[in-house]
Design a protein around this motif. Structure first.
Motif, short mmCIF file in Angstrom:
data_model
loop_
_atom_site.label_atom_id
_atom_site.label_comp_id
_atom_site.label_asym_id
_atom_site.label_seq_id
_atom_site.Cartn_x
_atom_site.Cartn_y
_atom_site.Cartn_z
N LEU A 66 3.51 9.62 1.40
CA LEU A 66 3.11 11.03 2.24
C LEU A 66 3.77 11.28 3.19
O LEU A 66 3.76 10.72 4.18
CB LEU A 66 1.65 10.93 2.40
N GLY A 67 4.55 12.41 3.11
CA GLY A 67 5.42 12.77 4.15
C GLY A 67 4.78 13.64 5.18
O GLY A 67 3.93 14.60 4.84
N ILE A 68 5.01 13.32 6.48
CA ILE A 68 4.29 14.35 7.48
C ILE A 68 5.28 15.10 7.99
O ILE A 68 6.23 14.90 8.52
CB ILE A 68 3.91 13.21 8.59
N LYS B 271 0.68 -1.17 -0.05
CA LYS B 271 0.06 -0.03 -0.09
C LYS B 271 0.89 1.28 0.04
O LYS B 271 2.00 1.27 0.57
CB LYS B 271 -1.03 0.13 1.17
N PRO B 272 0.58 2.28 -0.63
CA PRO B 272 1.20 3.63 -0.19
C PRO B 272 1.29 3.80 1.09
O PRO B 272 0.52 3.30 2.00
CB PRO B 272 0.18 4.55 -0.92
N PHE B 273 2.30 4.68 1.50
CA PHE B 273 2.56 4.82 3.06
C PHE B 273 3.10 6.14 3.46
O PHE B 273 3.26 6.99 2.52
CB PHE B 273 3.46 3.78 3.33
N PHE B 274 3.05 6.46 4.80
CA PHE B 274 3.81 7.34 5.46
C PHE B 274 5.23 6.85 5.96
O PHE B 274 5.06 5.78 6.62
CB PHE B 274 2.93 7.92 6.68
N PRO B 275 6.22 7.57 5.45
CA PRO B 275 7.42 7.02 5.96
C PRO B 275 7.54 7.64 7.19
O PRO B 275 6.94 8.61 7.76
CB PRO B 275 8.60 7.80 4.99
N PRO C 17 4.42 14.26 -1.84
CA PRO C 17 3.53 15.02 -1.22
C PRO C 17 3.97 15.24 0.22
O PRO C 17 4.30 14.29 0.84
CB PRO C 17 2.27 14.19 -1.33
N VAL C 18 3.49 16.51 0.53
CA VAL C 18 3.69 16.94 2.10
C VAL C 18 2.27 17.26 2.83
O VAL C 18 1.84 17.95 2.21
CB VAL C 18 4.71 18.04 1.92
N VAL C 19 2.14 16.58 4.07
CA VAL C 19 1.14 16.66 4.58
C VAL C 19 1.80 17.92 5.92
O VAL C 19 2.53 17.44 6.69
CB VAL C 19 0.74 15.48 5.40
N LEU C 20 1.00 18.93 5.70
CA LEU C 20 1.45 20.07 6.71
C LEU C 20 0.38 19.75 8.07
O LEU C 20 -0.74 20.24 7.73
CB LEU C 20 1.39 21.40 6.14
N MET C 21 0.90 19.44 9.20
CA MET C 21 0.17 18.77 10.31
C MET C 21 0.26 19.70 11.20
O MET C 21 0.83 19.01 12.42
CB MET C 21 0.12 17.59 10.41
#
Lengths: 463, 463
Positions: free
Chosen positions: A199-201, A163-167, A227-231
């Motif tokens: 997806l980078g957090i 699956k696609p993932f968050f590293p 992609p960057v998730v700004l959180m």
């Protein structure tokens, strides 16, 4: 991912949403945002932003141009292409919790996690269809060296899941590692720049600050086109103003500052607006999760993200309870419902979260999966109305006072109409038993292992 | 009651909602509805409806005229006028569960309820601000004679509470008792006909049938001008067709048949559209609560009620779990959220429900109150956006990387910003300790006691 047909809940009249957005832009122009990372400051200076030390003031023109460059929807590819997910629009992709320093062991209680735990959670996330995104770092393995454990965690996801993932990536260096390993698994840096795979957090250090690690991580992802998730993850009265409007303005400002940097690094890189506004109880100084204010702020954040044309990350099943009890379930669902109704396109921490992010529980995760199964059907809102579903023939056949158990219509539709939910949950062992190793090309696996070995050697030399 | 500002969730495209309504009207014209109660049949015959035995076929003209007579909103008066509630529109009034043959005793476990239990629940309902409606019969006291216990239960509510209420009334006679006792407490039958004081619950015996008791109860309420909640409680595949559309059409037909009778008895009497569509699992024949289908059907029912211009009763916190555990909480909230988002104006069974309606639990009730406190704030969606709430002064004062704990804005707003939720629940004893006897005029109390004594004598003579 799910295709959500249930309408989103807008809680802010347009005039109020406007005002929050204007306040965010004013904050960026007048107060600014700190980026404690010289490469970021160089980019901002080149773009004409006003710097005072490491505080960057961004005019609304630059912010608006950055926003225009960020796509409203994008695709993240899975190692199995059928598992690729669309981020944005009517879609929502779900992931379990992450980042906990403890696991709640069903037999031994609360303890530090191991590398074996990490692999278990990666497999579980792969096995459960309601998780669309896998994740490195669901727990932090305490038996692996701090400086290199991100490599092992990223490897676990690339090896045992498709699956696609968050590293893991939480610094320029470790995010670069995440990107390099993904490039190995997905055909090179050019290939993943064309079609992102992770997806980078990136969490600002609220208020209005990106430290060296977070700004560096952001730039590593952006340079690779990931992609960057700004959180921002704020607490009102602590890391954000008391009340909701100020926290919403601050969150928006922090996200916009991050997006501006991403677009300066590599125009067009996908960005996700993230928000989680929790409340401090100032009577005892404790964070409270799943409050009414949290839910309202989640709905309002989703609305602002939609207005800005950005995918939204909300979530998750937050609770302060240390065990998977009725209280944990109540708080989780009082937080998760608003997240799903906010129009969130990515939900992290949707399952397995306990004790205010300190603990990951495999039992709570299995409980939450039962709720996710119900949410899936509810959000897809599939309520067909046609001749067969209206069943007038059955109603004529059965008539007043009768019973539909043996009606022709019932027998004809038996298979299509199994209820979803209402029976509790399956044990986590059952969920895990459904895991199938997706396999990996042996040359890719060898290359990943070589990369790990080399980077570990370098770390040992540096340490 | 609460004033809901959160938008309602419409799940049916107009065309599908139309089709369900047309199917309901067709059902009433072609299949009809049984009323096993001669006084009802006489009224239908006089109105020109076509009768075949005790099955009444209603043409859409008659149904439409009845619908026009039922008001879209109405007011139910409390013994304390400040506790009066508006039913309909943007309002929602909440009540705990009712009708259970067992209580879950925190010390002794599952057992038959007593008259003392009943008074405890009436007091608890009076004490908790999130309950807007009290209820006779929250549990069924096993230590009181069956034939007259409705009198004691109605008395409990009239004596120990000053909120508007649901009476027990489950037959022509017992509903007449409810009305008579309410008339004694509220200044006579004319006074309560002008301004209703109770909400009568009438459950059709699905499919498409009102038995003698329910039709009689309906007529007693309507004759006295008291609002009638028409509340089908169906299981798809058992008492309704399999799937949701047919169950929605049937529910709508049953409600419309009841409303037609109410309006024939006394034009203009308020009616409430009720719906609860649960699913049978036909693999084991068991009812399932809080399924995805239940939630979708709840949302669709609320939408249909709004289209028909009727107040809607949805709810509640349904679960099959026999104890107040994490499963009970999960199911309750997976059922309660859709009910609240459906635009329900009356929610019964919002707290304390267990084991598929068999059990009332005081501990579960206290747990559910904690969720209701959060719902109250969430649904009222009060998210002010003004200079003070935007807190730009605080953001300027604190700046990047600072902390809001000691900011002037934080200190200034400390009292106004207490979080709601996120701390579990108070023990039920604490909720009950907040009870204050509202008192009752002694001549009214004497008159009520006289009525009880007389009716009990009559029952003994008849028995």
């Amino acid at each position: 991912m799910w295709n959500v047909r249930l309408p989103r809940l807008d809680v802010l009249p347009d005039e109020r949403a406007d005002r929050i957005e204007r306040a965010a832009l004013k904050l960026l122009e007048e107060v600014g945002c700190r980026f404690a990372y010289p490469p970021a400051l160089r980019l901002f200076r080149q773009a004409g932003a006003e710097l005072e030390g490491d505080v960057v003031r961004l005019d609304r023109g630059l912010v608006a141009r950055s926003l225009e460059l960020a796509p409203p929807t994008f695709r993240v590819r899975g190692r199995d292409p059928a598992r690729s997910v669309e981020i944005g629009g009517e879609h929502v992709a779900i992931a379990p919790t992450g980042g906990a320093p403890f696991v709640l062991d069903p037999e031994r209680g609360r303890r530090p996690p191991t590398a074996e735990d990490h692999r278990t959670f990666v497999r579980l996330t792969q096995a459960v269809p309601q998780f669309h995104l896998n994740e490195a770092g669901i727990v932090e393995p305490d038996d692996l060296p701090v400086t290199t454990r991100h490599l092992d965690m990223d490897y676990d996801v690339l090896r045992w899941s498709d699956k696609p993932f968050f590293p893991v990536g939480a610094s320029a260096e470790s995010s670069r590692d995440s990107v390099e390993m993904a490039a190995i698994a997905f055909g090179g840096r050019e290939a993943i720049a064309r079609e992102p795979v992770l997806l980078g957090i990136v969490n600002p250090i609220s208020p209005l600050q990106y430290d060296e690690r977070m700004a560096g991580s952001l730039m590593s992802y952006a340079q690779a086109g990931q992609p960057v998730v700004l959180m921002p993850f704020v607490f009102t009265g602590g890391t954000a103003p008391l009340g909701l409007a100020g926290a919403l303005a601050q969150t928006t400002a922090e996200v916009l500052a991050g997006i501006t940097l991403v677009q300066l690094v590599r125009p067009g890189t996908p960005c996700v607006y993230g928000s989680s506004i929790s409340e401090l109880d100032l009577r005892d100084g404790r964070p409270r999760f799943a409050t009414a204010g949290h839910g309202l702020a989640m709905l309002a954040s989703g609305q602002i993200a939609r207005r800005l044309g950005l995918p939204f990350r909300g979530g998750g099943g937050f609770t302060a309870s240390p065990v998977p009890d009725a209280r944990a379930m109540q708080e989780s669902l009082m937080a998760l419902w608003p997240a799903l109704l906010s129009g969130a396109n990515v939900i992290l921490h949707a399952a397995g979260w306990l004790e205010g992010s300190l603990v990951t529980s495999i039992e709570k995760l299995a409980q939450d999966v039962a709720a996710l199964e119900v949410f899936e059907r509810l959000l897809e809102a599939d309520l067909p109305v046609d001749e067969e579903s209206l069943a007038l023939d059955a109603l004529r056949e059965v008539g007043p006072g009768g019973n539909f158990l043996g009606a022709a219509h019932t027998l004809r539709n038996l298979r299509r109409s199994s209820p979803v939910g209402g029976v509790g949950w399956r044990p986590w062992q059952d969920l895990l038993d459904a895991y199938e190793d997706p396999g990996i090309d042996s040359t890719v696996d060898d290359a990943l292992r070589d990369y790990l070995a080399r980077r570990k050697r370098e770390a040992r030399r540096a340490g």
